[in-house]
Design an enzyme around this catalytic site. Structure first.
Site, PDB file in Angstrom:
ATOM      1  N   GLN A 179       0.845  -1.197   0.000  1.00  0.00           N
ATOM      2  CA  GLN A 179       0.000   0.000   0.000  1.00  0.00           C
ATOM      3  C   GLN A 179       0.883   1.251   0.000  1.00  0.00           C
ATOM      4  O   GLN A 179       0.380   2.357  -0.065  1.00  0.00           O
ATOM      5  CB  GLN A 179      -0.887   0.015   1.253  1.00  0.00           C
ATOM      6  CG  GLN A 179      -1.813  -1.189   1.345  1.00  0.00           C
ATOM      7  CD  GLN A 179      -2.629  -1.202   2.634  1.00  0.00           C
ATOM      8  OE1 GLN A 179      -3.769  -0.757   2.673  1.00  0.00           O
ATOM      9  NE2 GLN A 179      -2.039  -1.707   3.702  1.00  0.00           N
ATOM     10  N   ASP A 220       6.267   4.761  -1.584  1.00  0.00           N
ATOM     11  CA  ASP A 220       7.601   5.351  -1.425  1.00  0.00           C
ATOM     12  C   ASP A 220       8.714   4.652  -2.193  1.00  0.00           C
ATOM     13  O   ASP A 220       9.856   5.116  -2.194  1.00  0.00           O
ATOM     14  CB  ASP A 220       7.964   5.405   0.065  1.00  0.00           C
ATOM     15  CG  ASP A 220       7.769   4.046   0.739  1.00  0.00           C
ATOM     16  OD1 ASP A 220       8.148   3.007   0.161  1.00  0.00           O
ATOM     17  OD2 ASP A 220       7.227   4.018   1.865  1.00  0.00           O
ATOM     18  N   HIS A 238      -1.338   1.525  -4.495  1.00  0.00           N
ATOM     19  CA  HIS A 238      -1.627   2.969  -4.453  1.00  0.00           C
ATOM     20  C   HIS A 238      -0.690   3.790  -5.334  1.00  0.00           C
ATOM     21  O   HIS A 238      -0.628   5.008  -5.190  1.00  0.00           O
ATOM     22  CB  HIS A 238      -1.573   3.468  -3.002  1.00  0.00           C
ATOM     23  CG  HIS A 238      -2.646   2.870  -2.137  1.00  0.00           C
ATOM     24  ND1 HIS A 238      -2.614   2.894  -0.763  1.00  0.00           N
ATOM     25  CD2 HIS A 238      -3.789   2.213  -2.467  1.00  0.00           C
ATOM     26  CE1 HIS A 238      -3.693   2.284  -0.285  1.00  0.00           C
ATOM     27  NE2 HIS A 238      -4.412   1.856  -1.296  1.00  0.00           N
ATOM     28  N   CYS A 291       0.408  11.490 -17.304  1.00  0.00           N
ATOM     29  CA  CYS A 291      -0.056  12.624 -18.103  1.00  0.00           C
ATOM     30  C   CYS A 291      -1.572  12.793 -17.977  1.00  0.00           C
ATOM     31  O   CYS A 291      -2.334  11.841 -18.102  1.00  0.00           O
ATOM     32  CB  CYS A 291       0.325  12.405 -19.563  1.00  0.00           C
ATOM     33  SG  CYS A 291      -0.203  13.740 -20.631  1.00  0.00           S
ATOM     34  N   CYS A 328       3.712  13.824 -24.950  1.00  0.00           N
ATOM     35  CA  CYS A 328       2.882  14.836 -25.621  1.00  0.00           C
ATOM     36  C   CYS A 328       3.041  16.232 -25.032  1.00  0.00           C
ATOM     37  O   CYS A 328       2.366  17.169 -25.470  1.00  0.00           O
ATOM     38  CB  CYS A 328       1.409  14.405 -25.582  1.00  0.00           C
ATOM     39  SG  CYS A 328       0.611  14.708 -23.988  1.00  0.00           S
ATOM     40  N   PRO A 351       3.828  -4.120  15.418  1.00  0.00           N
ATOM     41  CA  PRO A 351       4.189  -3.859  16.827  1.00  0.00           C
ATOM     42  C   PRO A 351       3.014  -4.000  17.787  1.00  0.00           C
ATOM     43  O   PRO A 351       3.203  -4.145  18.981  1.00  0.00           O
ATOM     44  CB  PRO A 351       4.675  -2.401  16.814  1.00  0.00           C
ATOM     45  CG  PRO A 351       4.949  -2.089  15.378  1.00  0.00           C
ATOM     46  CD  PRO A 351       4.037  -2.952  14.565  1.00  0.00           C
ATOM     47  N   GLU A 352       1.792  -3.946  17.261  1.00  0.00           N
ATOM     48  CA  GLU A 352       0.640  -4.117  18.149  1.00  0.00           C
ATOM     49  C   GLU A 352      -0.446  -4.939  17.455  1.00  0.00           C
ATOM     50  O   GLU A 352      -0.401  -5.124  16.245  1.00  0.00           O
ATOM     51  CB  GLU A 352       0.077  -2.756  18.578  1.00  0.00           C
ATOM     52  CG  GLU A 352      -0.279  -1.870  17.432  1.00  0.00           C
ATOM     53  CD  GLU A 352      -0.111  -0.390  17.766  1.00  0.00           C
ATOM     54  OE1 GLU A 352      -0.930   0.407  17.294  1.00  0.00           O
ATOM     55  OE2 GLU A 352       0.850  -0.047  18.492  1.00  0.00           O
TER      56      GLU A 352
HETATM   57 ZN   LIG Z   1       0.936  12.974 -22.545  1.00  0.00          ZN
END
Ligand SMILES: [Zn+2]
Length: 252
Positions: free
Chosen positions: A109, A112, A127, A135, A159, A223-224
């Site tokens: 998800q 980065d 994502h 574009c 383009c 962690p939880e």
């Molecule tokens: Zn384009």
């Protein structure tokens, strides 16, 4: 209820070693261990507003339609924070897992790009990717790595039209085909890991449920405890960077 562990036991190791088809879903938690701020959910680095605007508004389909330059300024800021961030031992372990299993699928998800930076080759990015642009005129996508941006909005290489970040914004659907491939992998898996995510955000939250229905063991690394814990067979409590490399240790 899941079995709660704080390290990889011999029994868990042998389940891992015998697995034929492995699928992994990662979320913000694994990147947070590298210092990537989270924009929703817990953690000290939580950011809710920027320049007085809620991040849900800055990362929205509505704003890209009316003010793409402001959206880029926000993403430029986020990209700037990522330039000094490195993948951690958890990311690197997952890249190693990919080489170990014949059928291995990594679904994330996160936008980065830290999984690829760590050496993962096949990554299903639910994502999108913060270093890619799309574009607004012809929909072609291209890498846009300069930080800070040289031009806002960046121009399409094909383009010369204005481009937007190639990420899924609030109010948008997931990219075509990516979720379907993730769901196929979940259905095939005999071992499904949920790492660093409470997976409460649909449709990603459906992946461990699909895997479970098809007979996979579910292993959670976080962690939880989370909302996933109740369907997990094992919850490994702790950091991905400490727990995931344990599966790669030689045992005598
Ligand atoms: Zn384009």
């Amino acid at each position: 209820m899941s079995t709660v562990l704080t390290h990889v036991t011999d029994e868990l190791q042998s389940i891992f070693d015998r697995a034929r088809s492995v699928a992994v879903l990662t979320g913000a938690g694994i990147s947070a261990e590298s210092g990537v701020p989270t924009f929703r959910g817990g953690g000290d680095s939580e950011i809710w507003t920027w320049r007085g605007r809620p991040v849900t508004e800055l990362s929205s389909a509505e704003l890209i339609a009316t003010d793409p330059q402001l959206v880029w300024e926000w993403f430029d800021y986020r990209r700037g924070m990522l330039t000094s961030v490195e993948p951690n031992a958890g990311h690197r372990a997952l890249a190693e897992w990919e080489r170990r299993f014949e059928d291995f699928t990594l679904v994330t998800q996160n936008i980065d790009d830290l999984h690829r930076a760590a050496g993962s080759l096949n990554v299903l990015e639910l994502h999108g990717n913060i270093w890619r642009a799309r574009c607004l005129r012809c929909a072609s996508t291209f890498e846009a790595r300069e930080s800070p941006l040289e031009e806002n909005p960046p121009r399409c290489l094909a383009c010369n039209g204005p481009a937007r970040p190639d990420v899924v914004l609030f109010g948008e659907l997931l990219p075509d085909g990516v979720f379907e491939r993730a769901e196929e992998a979940a259905a095939r898996a005999d071992l499904f890991f949920v790492i660093g995510t409470s997976a409460v955000v649909y449709p990603a939250a459906g992946l461990p449920i699909t895997a479970k229905r098809r007979g996979a063991r579910i292993i959670e690394v976080n962690p939880e405890m989370t909302d996933i814990s109740f369907i997990a067979d094992v919850t490994l409590l702790g950091k991905a960077g400490e727990l995931l490399p344990q599966f790669l240790k030689e045992r005598g």
